[in-house]
Enzyme design. Structure first.
Site, mmCIF file in Angstrom:
data_model
loop_
_atom_site.group_PDB
_atom_site.id
_atom_site.type_symbol
_atom_site.label_atom_id
_atom_site.label_comp_id
_atom_site.label_asym_id
_atom_site.label_seq_id
_atom_site.Cartn_x
_atom_site.Cartn_y
_atom_site.Cartn_z
ATOM 1 N N LYS A 11 25.772 39.004 42.358
ATOM 2 C CA LYS A 11 27.093 38.870 42.443
ATOM 3 C C LYS A 11 27.822 39.753 41.991
ATOM 4 C CE LYS A 11 26.642 33.833 42.476
ATOM 5 N NZ LYS A 11 27.258 32.639 41.685
ATOM 6 N N TYR A 51 31.064 29.363 50.685
ATOM 7 C CA TYR A 51 31.008 28.277 49.755
ATOM 8 C C TYR A 51 31.604 26.952 50.007
ATOM 9 C CZ TYR A 51 28.637 31.152 45.860
ATOM 10 O OH TYR A 51 27.779 31.680 45.263
ATOM 11 N N PHE A 59 36.095 24.180 40.754
ATOM 12 C CA PHE A 59 36.065 25.377 40.571
ATOM 13 C C PHE A 59 36.313 26.057 41.762
ATOM 14 C CE2 PHE A 59 31.907 23.298 40.787
ATOM 15 C CZ PHE A 59 31.483 24.037 41.780
ATOM 16 N N ARG A 87 14.492 30.479 42.487
ATOM 17 C CA ARG A 87 15.250 29.481 41.500
ATOM 18 C C ARG A 87 14.629 29.600 40.113
ATOM 19 N NH1 ARG A 87 18.642 25.857 43.521
ATOM 20 N NH2 ARG A 87 18.049 24.179 42.389
ATOM 21 N N THR A 93 21.896 27.157 36.767
ATOM 22 C CA THR A 93 23.242 27.371 37.063
ATOM 23 C C THR A 93 23.954 28.099 35.862
ATOM 24 O OG1 THR A 93 23.086 26.131 39.043
ATOM 25 C CG2 THR A 93 25.267 26.874 38.407
ATOM 26 N N ARG A 104 19.532 34.691 34.362
ATOM 27 C CA ARG A 104 20.883 33.960 34.047
ATOM 28 C C ARG A 104 21.189 33.917 32.610
ATOM 29 N NH1 ARG A 104 21.241 29.769 38.896
ATOM 30 N NH2 ARG A 104 22.793 30.648 40.147
ATOM 31 N N ASN A 114 27.684 33.829 36.929
ATOM 32 C CA ASN A 114 26.306 33.506 36.583
ATOM 33 C C ASN A 114 25.349 34.573 37.367
ATOM 34 O OD1 ASN A 114 26.649 32.687 39.231
ATOM 35 N ND2 ASN A 114 25.605 30.529 38.484
ATOM 36 N N HIS A 117 23.082 34.086 42.942
ATOM 37 C CA HIS A 117 23.080 33.167 43.878
ATOM 38 C C HIS A 117 21.723 32.990 44.547
ATOM 39 C CE1 HIS A 117 23.919 29.752 46.882
ATOM 40 N NE2 HIS A 117 23.357 30.661 47.431
ATOM 41 N N GLU A 128 22.189 30.193 55.125
ATOM 42 C CA GLU A 128 22.710 31.233 54.251
ATOM 43 C C GLU A 128 22.434 32.465 54.871
ATOM 44 O OE1 GLU A 128 23.304 28.993 50.098
ATOM 45 O OE2 GLU A 128 21.728 30.143 50.456
HETATM 46 P P1 CMP Z 1 25.841 29.394 42.498
HETATM 47 O O1 CMP Z 1 24.429 29.008 42.594
HETATM 48 O O2 CMP Z 1 26.132 30.502 43.400
HETATM 49 O O3 CMP Z 1 26.616 27.850 43.258
HETATM 50 C C1 CMP Z 1 27.991 27.827 43.488
HETATM 51 C C2 CMP Z 1 28.590 28.423 42.227
HETATM 52 O O4 CMP Z 1 29.812 28.014 41.518
HETATM 53 C C3 CMP Z 1 27.664 28.713 40.784
HETATM 54 O O5 CMP Z 1 26.619 29.368 41.213
HETATM 55 C C4 CMP Z 1 28.651 29.051 39.880
HETATM 56 O O6 CMP Z 1 28.973 30.514 40.038
HETATM 57 C C5 CMP Z 1 29.955 28.684 40.257
HETATM 58 N N1 CMP Z 1 30.506 27.412 39.429
HETATM 59 C C6 CMP Z 1 31.414 27.555 38.598
HETATM 60 N N2 CMP Z 1 31.636 26.541 37.836
HETATM 61 C C7 CMP Z 1 30.735 25.583 38.298
HETATM 62 C C8 CMP Z 1 30.360 24.215 37.852
HETATM 63 N N3 CMP Z 1 30.898 23.706 36.899
HETATM 64 N N4 CMP Z 1 29.038 23.852 38.221
HETATM 65 C C9 CMP Z 1 28.345 24.371 39.247
HETATM 66 N N5 CMP Z 1 28.704 25.762 39.629
HETATM 67 C C10 CMP Z 1 29.815 26.388 39.211
#
Ligand code: CMP
Length: 148
Positions: A11, A51, A59, A87, A93, A104, A114, A117, A128
């Protein structure tokens, strides 16, 4: 175990922190092969579409702004159980919950920013990968004698 493909995104914060090589190195050390890679600066439309599953989440707007804030590196990883392997390498996450030694835990600032992805299952991996590489760019890992 079966050979799978997974989409990975480094990212905007990961690219800005110059972590592309570090992150790709972790994938390769774990036995995953890169079979596609592209650097791209997402438009608002692309970030919203990618997304879309999170459209109703509080968010969502911040996520879209973050994902279009700078270039990202999109990769296709291939290997045994690549989806779960990726993963594990990424960690949870929320970096506060991520195991030590994961990407992470080591580099992410927050659940919002974070660093990476990764596809969360076989169906999303297919979608994807098609989203970024549907027009080509996947390179099978063949090697042959081209001197003849
Ligand atoms: P990703 O694994 O790319 O999937 C969704 C993204 O939303 C996550 O990583 C974060 O970058 C973002 N995000 C922001 N806030 C939240 C939250 N509360 N829970 C999950 N994902 C979040």
């Amino acid at each position: 175990m079966s050979v799978e493909q997974a989409l990975s995104i480094i990212k905007p914060d990961g690219v800005q922190k110059n972590l592309v090589g570090e992150i790709v190195g972790r994938f390769e050390k774990a036995g995953l092969e890169i079979i596609a890679a592209r650097m791209i600066h997402l438009s608002r439309e692309q970030a919203e579409e990618f997304y879309a599953v999170h459209k109703e989440r509080p968010f969502f707007d911040d996520l879209v702004s973050y994902m279009m804030s700078g270039p990202v590196m999109v990769l296709v990883l291939q290997g045994d159980s690549a989806i779960n392997a990726n993963r594990k390498i990424m960690g949870a996450t929320n970096p506060a919950d991520a195991e030590l030694g994961t990407i992470r835990a080591d580099f992410a600032e927050s659940i919002e920013e974070n660093i990476v992805h990764g596809s969360d299952g076989p169906d999303t991996a297919l979608q994807e990968i098609a989203f970024f590489f549907g027009d080509g760019g996947i390179c099978p890992r063949t090697r042959q004698d081209c001197t003849k």
